[in-house]
Design a protein around this motif. Structure first.
Motif, PDB file in Angstrom:
ATOM      1  N   ASP A 125     -15.151   6.860  -5.474  1.00  0.00           N
ATOM      2  CA  ASP A 125     -14.067   7.166  -4.532  1.00  0.00           C
ATOM      3  C   ASP A 125     -12.780   6.441  -4.932  1.00  0.00           C
ATOM      4  OD1 ASP A 125     -15.604   8.858  -3.012  1.00  0.00           O
ATOM      5  OD2 ASP A 125     -16.049   7.386  -1.442  1.00  0.00           O
ATOM      6  N   MET A 126     -12.912   5.198  -5.412  1.00  0.00           N
ATOM      7  CA  MET A 126     -11.733   4.466  -5.883  1.00  0.00           C
ATOM      8  C   MET A 126     -11.121   5.158  -7.100  1.00  0.00           C
ATOM      9  SD  MET A 126     -12.896   0.471  -5.597  1.00  0.00           S
ATOM     10  CE  MET A 126     -13.774  -0.153  -4.176  1.00  0.00           C
ATOM     11  N   THR A 168      -6.118   2.758   2.384  1.00  0.00           N
ATOM     12  CA  THR A 168      -6.401   2.895   3.811  1.00  0.00           C
ATOM     13  C   THR A 168      -7.324   1.803   4.339  1.00  0.00           C
ATOM     14  OG1 THR A 168      -8.291   4.377   3.412  1.00  0.00           O
ATOM     15  CG2 THR A 168      -6.126   5.404   3.668  1.00  0.00           C
ATOM     16  N   ASP A 208     -18.851   4.581  -3.751  1.00  0.00           N
ATOM     17  CA  ASP A 208     -17.568   3.997  -3.336  1.00  0.00           C
ATOM     18  C   ASP A 208     -16.689   3.673  -4.544  1.00  0.00           C
ATOM     19  OD1 ASP A 208     -18.212   4.224  -0.689  1.00  0.00           O
ATOM     20  OD2 ASP A 208     -18.774   2.130  -0.399  1.00  0.00           O
ATOM     21  N   ALA A 229       0.910   4.518  -2.558  1.00  0.00           N
ATOM     22  CA  ALA A 229       0.194   5.785  -2.474  1.00  0.00           C
ATOM     23  C   ALA A 229       1.194   6.928  -2.483  1.00  0.00           C
ATOM     24  CB  ALA A 229      -0.635   5.822  -1.191  1.00  0.00           C
ATOM     25  N   ALA A 234      -6.330   0.929  -4.997  1.00  0.00           N
ATOM     26  CA  ALA A 234      -7.616   1.614  -4.945  1.00  0.00           C
ATOM     27  C   ALA A 234      -8.101   1.878  -3.522  1.00  0.00           C
ATOM     28  CB  ALA A 234      -8.669   0.805  -5.697  1.00  0.00           C
ATOM     29  N   LEU A 235      -7.662   1.030  -2.575  1.00  0.00           N
ATOM     30  CA  LEU A 235      -8.133   1.146  -1.186  1.00  0.00           C
ATOM     31  C   LEU A 235      -6.950   1.111  -0.218  1.00  0.00           C
ATOM     32  CD1 LEU A 235     -11.084  -1.417  -1.446  1.00  0.00           C
ATOM     33  CD2 LEU A 235     -11.313   1.078  -1.363  1.00  0.00           C
ATOM     34  N   ASN A 285      -3.656   7.254  -6.279  1.00  0.00           N
ATOM     35  CA  ASN A 285      -2.928   6.191  -6.990  1.00  0.00           C
ATOM     36  C   ASN A 285      -3.558   5.897  -8.346  1.00  0.00           C
ATOM     37  OD1 ASN A 285      -1.143   5.707  -4.853  1.00  0.00           O
ATOM     38  ND2 ASN A 285      -2.502   4.218  -3.912  1.00  0.00           N
ATOM     39  N   LYS A 297      -5.745   7.837 -10.117  1.00  0.00           N
ATOM     40  CA  LYS A 297      -5.664   9.005 -10.994  1.00  0.00           C
ATOM     41  C   LYS A 297      -4.274   9.133 -11.611  1.00  0.00           C
ATOM     42  CE  LYS A 297      -9.128  12.264  -9.216  1.00  0.00           C
ATOM     43  NZ  LYS A 297      -9.297  13.609  -8.607  1.00  0.00           N
ATOM     44  N   ASN A 309     -11.231   8.215  -7.698  1.00  0.00           N
ATOM     45  CA  ASN A 309     -10.649   9.467  -7.217  1.00  0.00           C
ATOM     46  C   ASN A 309      -9.393   9.258  -6.374  1.00  0.00           C
ATOM     47  OD1 ASN A 309     -12.394  11.400  -8.357  1.00  0.00           O
ATOM     48  ND2 ASN A 309     -13.934  11.052  -6.758  1.00  0.00           N
ATOM     49  N   GLU A 310      -9.093   8.014  -6.032  1.00  0.00           N
ATOM     50  CA  GLU A 310      -7.894   7.720  -5.247  1.00  0.00           C
ATOM     51  C   GLU A 310      -6.663   8.211  -6.017  1.00  0.00           C
ATOM     52  OE1 GLU A 310      -5.061   6.755  -2.789  1.00  0.00           O
ATOM     53  OE2 GLU A 310      -7.187   6.571  -2.234  1.00  0.00           O
ATOM     54  N   THR A 333       0.806  -1.216   0.000  1.00  0.00           N
ATOM     55  CA  THR A 333       0.000   0.000   0.000  1.00  0.00           C
ATOM     56  C   THR A 333       0.837   1.263   0.000  1.00  0.00           C
ATOM     57  OG1 THR A 333      -0.166  -0.103   2.410  1.00  0.00           O
ATOM     58  CG2 THR A 333      -1.940  -1.092   1.146  1.00  0.00           C
TER      59      THR A 333
END
Length: 364
Positions: A150-151, A71, A147, A38, A68-69, A156, A158, A153-154, A35
């Protein structure tokens, strides 16, 4: 095209950093390391080929989830989830195909998270244009596509794939229309009862996701269940694109004969992948997420509340679970094995004859 990603703090070589040359090495990499892709201004930045990152995300479920996630992603997906993912990915790539997939994953085992990541994958790596998500009600459907956005828009995502919002045309809670990845994409939330004849931008849905469209309360009612099933088949599925549409039903069993997943399990037209939360060897389906001891406590609680059938149906996906008011399982005493004896098995003696004279109806 290149992308600047935060330092992975592993080796100096890009392949080594992602483990591209050694699949086993990648699987053993810590989630924290995965992760760390990011973007972090505090870390030194390296320049990597974004096409290589895209290819890794396309081929690795865990890597895409970590991107994508960042956090949320804590654990690598276990082998059975990897198999489910591969099953979904293979089917969504098919041309002029109308496959019907029924996916049964227990309550509390991240089934909706799996579907959200699948929708993201479909946007990033397929030619699907109209993604229709149907849930029990409109607000739950809206939450799913929110949701997914939101992924997208993450940072990473973009950074590697571009900004989806540059091509945004419509941005409502229930509907997103945007140009991205070389095509016009429609991401829409609805219910099975309200999509008759849907046609946007001259397109009909080529991916339909039915995510928990039947609640437990609905499943108690034969009338409501029949209406939901009728709307799914007669209203929603008939609105498909004539050029091909993948249908994905995801949910869990309910302890009633009106459970839609229970009916789909016996329908030969649907390809099924249904699993329980406890495997045959007594271990949890996903030990890190739902440890077996945690599941045992949950079962004991349901049992003492007099509703073990809820656990059997919704956690074990046992379609045969039903309310049994004739037998109180809590009244069956446990037999303590003496220390000097070897435990050789368990059994229950059922004597329906009780005090009937000359009766021999006994079973073990």
């Amino acid at each position: 095209m290149t992308a600047a990603l935060g330092d992975l703090r592993t080796s100096n070589n890009w392949n080594d950093k992602l483990g591209l040359s050694d699949e086993e090495s990648f699987q053993k990499t810590s989630v924290a390391t995965a992760t760390e892709i990011a973007l972090d201004e505090k870390n030194s930045e390296q320049t990597f080929d974004s096409l290589q990152v895209q290819e890794t995300a396309k081929n690795s479920f865990d890597f895409l989830a970590a991107m994508a996630l960042p956090t949320v992603f804590e654990y690598f997906f276990p082998p059975i989830y990897q198999a489910i993912w591969q099953w979904l990915v293979e089917n969504v790539q098919k041309k002029r195909d109308f496959s019907q997939l029924a996916l049964g994953i227990p309550r509390g085992f991240a089934k909706t998270t799996l579907i959200k990541l699948f929708l993201l994958y479909t946007i990033l790596f397929t030619e699907k244009k109209f993604l229709l998500v149907m849930a029990e009600n409109q607000s739950k459907g809206n939450a799913i596509i929110a949701d997914v956005i939101d992924m997208l828009n993450e940072p990473n995502i973009k950074q590697v794939f571009g900004n989806w919002n540059f091509g945004a045309e419509t941005e409502r809670q229930d509907l997103k229309k945007f140009g991205f990845r070389g095509r016009n994409i429609i991401l829409m939330a609805s219910t099975v009862a309200t999509v008759r004849g849907i046609n946007l931008k001259n397109e009909r849905p080529d991916l339909m996701v039915f995510d928990d469209i039947q609640s437990r309360v609905d499943a108690e009612s034969e009338t409501i269940s029949k209406q939901i099933e009728s709307d799914m088949i007669g209203t929603a599925m008939k609105a498909k694109s004539p050029k091909g549409c993948l249908f994905v039903f995801i949910g869990n069993m309910y302890p009633t004969k009106h459970s839609i997943l229970r009916k789909l399990k016996t329908n030969d037209n649907w390809i099924k992948f249904i699993t329980g939360g406890i495997r045959e060897d007594g271990t949890s389906l996903w030990e890190e997420l739902q440890p077996i001891e945690q599941l045992k406590i949950e079962f004991i609680n349901d049992l003492k509340q007099g509703r073990p059938e809820i656990f059997f149906a919704e956690v074990l996906n046992d379609e045969n679970a039903s309310v049994n008011s004739l037998l109180d399982l809590t009244k069956i005493p446990a037999y303590d094995i003496p220390e000097d004896e070897i435990h050789s098995g368990n059994f229950i003696i059922i004597d329906p004859a009780t005090d009937k004279k000359d009766s021999d109806a006994v079973s073990i």
